[in-house]
Design a protein around this motif. Structure first.
Motif, PDB file in Angstrom:
ATOM      1  N   UNK A   1       0.834  -1.213   0.000  1.00 52.27           N
ATOM      2  CA  UNK A   1       0.000   0.000   0.000  1.00 52.27           C
ATOM      3  C   UNK A   1       0.870   1.266   0.000  1.00 52.27           C
ATOM      4  N   UNK A   2       0.231   2.419  -0.155  1.00 52.45           N
ATOM      5  CA  UNK A   2       0.943   3.695  -0.223  1.00 52.45           C
ATOM      6  C   UNK A   2       1.759   3.938   1.045  1.00 52.45           C
ATOM      7  N   UNK A   3       2.999   4.398   0.867  1.00 52.05           N
ATOM      8  CA  UNK A   3       3.902   4.760   1.974  1.00 52.05           C
ATOM      9  C   UNK A   3       4.173   3.595   2.919  1.00 52.05           C
ATOM     10  N   UNK A   4       4.151   2.382   2.386  1.00 46.22           N
ATOM     11  CA  UNK A   4       4.337   1.193   3.229  1.00 46.22           C
ATOM     12  C   UNK A   4       5.797   0.823   3.430  1.00 46.22           C
ATOM     13  N   UNK A   5       6.709   1.655   2.899  1.00 45.71           N
ATOM     14  CA  UNK A   5       8.129   1.305   2.971  1.00 45.71           C
ATOM     15  C   UNK A   5       8.986   2.510   3.367  1.00 45.71           C
ATOM     16  N   UNK A   6       8.911   2.967   4.620  1.00 47.14           N
ATOM     17  CA  UNK A   6       9.833   4.014   5.073  1.00 47.14           C
ATOM     18  C   UNK A   6      11.274   3.511   5.023  1.00 47.14           C
ATOM     19  N   UNK A   7      12.188   4.372   4.569  1.00 43.28           N
ATOM     20  CA  UNK A   7      13.589   3.993   4.421  1.00 43.28           C
ATOM     21  C   UNK A   7      14.496   5.102   4.924  1.00 43.28           C
ATOM     22  N   UNK A   8      15.643   4.717   5.474  1.00 41.43           N
ATOM     23  CA  UNK A   8      16.694   5.696   5.718  1.00 41.43           C
ATOM     24  C   UNK A   8      17.513   5.854   4.437  1.00 41.43           C
ATOM     25  N   UNK A   9      18.359   6.866   4.404  1.00 40.73           N
ATOM     26  CA  UNK A   9      19.210   7.059   3.231  1.00 40.73           C
ATOM     27  C   UNK A   9      20.238   5.937   3.132  1.00 40.73           C
ATOM     28  N   UNK A  10      20.694   5.673   1.915  1.00 42.38           N
ATOM     29  CA  UNK A  10      21.600   4.570   1.639  1.00 42.38           C
ATOM     30  C   UNK A  10      23.047   4.998   1.890  1.00 42.38           C
ATOM     31  N   UNK A  11      23.806   4.123   2.539  1.00 41.20           N
ATOM     32  CA  UNK A  11      25.227   4.360   2.772  1.00 41.20           C
ATOM     33  C   UNK A  11      26.034   3.374   1.926  1.00 41.20           C
ATOM     34  N   UNK A  12      26.986   3.844   1.116  1.00 37.39           N
ATOM     35  CA  UNK A  12      27.814   2.918   0.330  1.00 37.39           C
ATOM     36  C   UNK A  12      28.486   1.885   1.219  1.00 37.39           C
ATOM     37  N   UNK A  13      28.633   0.671   0.705  1.00 35.96           N
ATOM     38  CA  UNK A  13      29.115  -0.440   1.531  1.00 35.96           C
ATOM     39  C   UNK A  13      30.517  -0.208   2.080  1.00 35.96           C
ATOM     40  N   UNK A  14      31.341   0.555   1.334  1.00 38.12           N
ATOM     41  CA  UNK A  14      32.698   0.787   1.808  1.00 38.12           C
ATOM     42  C   UNK A  14      32.748   1.784   2.968  1.00 38.12           C
ATOM     43  N   UNK A  15      31.631   2.453   3.230  1.00 36.55           N
ATOM     44  CA  UNK A  15      31.582   3.457   4.295  1.00 36.55           C
ATOM     45  C   UNK A  15      30.903   2.956   5.565  1.00 36.55           C
ATOM     46  N   UNK A  16      30.538   1.684   5.609  1.00 38.25           N
ATOM     47  CA  UNK A  16      29.841   1.159   6.788  1.00 38.25           C
ATOM     48  C   UNK A  16      30.327  -0.258   7.084  1.00 38.25           C
ATOM     49  N   UNK A  17      30.407  -0.590   8.353  1.00 38.15           N
ATOM     50  CA  UNK A  17      30.786  -1.938   8.773  1.00 38.15           C
ATOM     51  C   UNK A  17      29.585  -2.623   9.409  1.00 38.15           C
ATOM     52  N   UNK A  18      29.175  -3.726   8.806  1.00 33.02           N
ATOM     53  CA  UNK A  18      28.089  -4.544   9.342  1.00 33.02           C
ATOM     54  C   UNK A  18      28.618  -5.959   9.516  1.00 33.02           C
ATOM     55  N   UNK A  19      28.325  -6.582  10.643  1.00 33.54           N
ATOM     56  CA  UNK A  19      28.749  -7.953  10.859  1.00 33.54           C
ATOM     57  C   UNK A  19      27.675  -8.707  11.635  1.00 33.54           C
ATOM     58  N   UNK A  20      27.945  -9.941  11.979  1.00 30.00           N
ATOM     59  CA  UNK A  20      26.941 -10.769  12.657  1.00 30.00           C
ATOM     60  C   UNK A  20      26.518 -10.195  14.003  1.00 30.00           C
ATOM     61  N   UNK A  21      27.396  -9.418  14.627  1.00 28.91           N
ATOM     62  CA  UNK A  21      27.091  -8.858  15.943  1.00 28.91           C
ATOM     63  C   UNK A  21      26.350  -7.524  15.875  1.00 28.91           C
ATOM     64  N   UNK A  22      26.247  -6.948  14.677  1.00 28.48           N
ATOM     65  CA  UNK A  22      25.523  -5.676  14.531  1.00 28.48           C
ATOM     66  C   UNK A  22      24.052  -5.878  14.874  1.00 28.48           C
TER      67      UNK A  22
END
Length: 228
Positions: free
Chosen positions: A130-151
């Motif tokens: 439905x309308x507006x059913x997907x709020x999103x934050x801005x995208x961060x390039x993968x090289x600028x963020x660290x995500x791992x199993x503990x995040x």
């Protein structure tokens, strides 16, 4: 640096169902047997949350209107993967080569409509797209963020935590999700993949303040506004 929506035009929004063990159990599934399954939201269901908003002062706040035809609007906090490189039948080991970056999203769901659709064996489109059913934050390039199993990904409503999980508790990794999805669709630049939600989904009401965080990513924050 976070990327504006105009710099990453959205082509498709793919969503993964029952991706965390606890949520799969919460929804009555079997986390040890079910392969990932997918559904879509329309690209124009995305609403990009203002990163400079303030929920406490309501300055520049993003407002998501309570949708029509439901009395059970529920939140689902999710890590979002942005695709930058086309491909199909992508091997798991090279899947991250196709990723541009990451965002946080909320797969808003009209749960009562979904429950009725499940009971009748019908599609979920009205429950998810439905309308507006997907709020999103801005995208961060993968090289600028660290995500791992503990995040940790966490969702708060009016300052109270509702959902919380480490990303490592996904049944399938991000790489595996991309590979599985690419067996069904030719992924292209501009595609977003919502990677599933932890346990703790529950109802939202008009006036609720929603804040989702995930490691170093910009938060996804919005108010639930009056029905339009």
């Amino acid at each position: 640096e976070a990327v504006l929506a105009t710099e990453f035009p959205i082509r498709r929004i793919y969503c993964v169902g029952r991706k965390y063990r606890a949520h799969t159990l919460e929804m009555g599934g079997n986390p040890d047997r079910e392969l990932p399954f997918f559904f879509q939201k329309p690209a124009d269901s995305a609403i990009v949350c203002n990163p400079s908003s303030s929920l406490s002062t309501k300055v520049n706040a993003t407002v998501v209107p309570y949708p029509m035809a439901t009395s059970s609007l529920q939140h689902e906090a999710e890590l979002v993967v942005a695709i930058a490189k086309d491909g199909s039948r992508i091997p798991t080991e090279s899947a991250l080569d196709h990723v541009y970056g990451y965002s946080i999203g909320c797969d808003l769901t009209r749960r009562d409509i979904q429950a009725e659709a499940k009971k009748m064996g019908r599609p979920w489109d009205a429950a998810k797209g439905f309308d507006s059913s997907c709020p999103l934050s801005h995208i961060v390039p993968k090289e600028d963020v660290t995500l791992n199993d503990d995040t940790e990904i966490q969702l708060y409503v009016n300052g109270t935590i509702r959902q919380s999980s480490e990303l490592g508790k996904m049944i399938y990794s991000t790489q595996e999700i991309i590979s599985h999805l690419s067996q069904l669709f030719h992924l292209q630049k501009g595609d977003l993949i919502m990677t599933g939600t932890p346990a703790g989904v529950s109802d939202l009401n008009v006036g609720d303040e929603v804040s989702i965080t995930c490691g170093e990513l910009p938060p996804c924050e919005f108010f639930v506004g009056a029905q339009v």
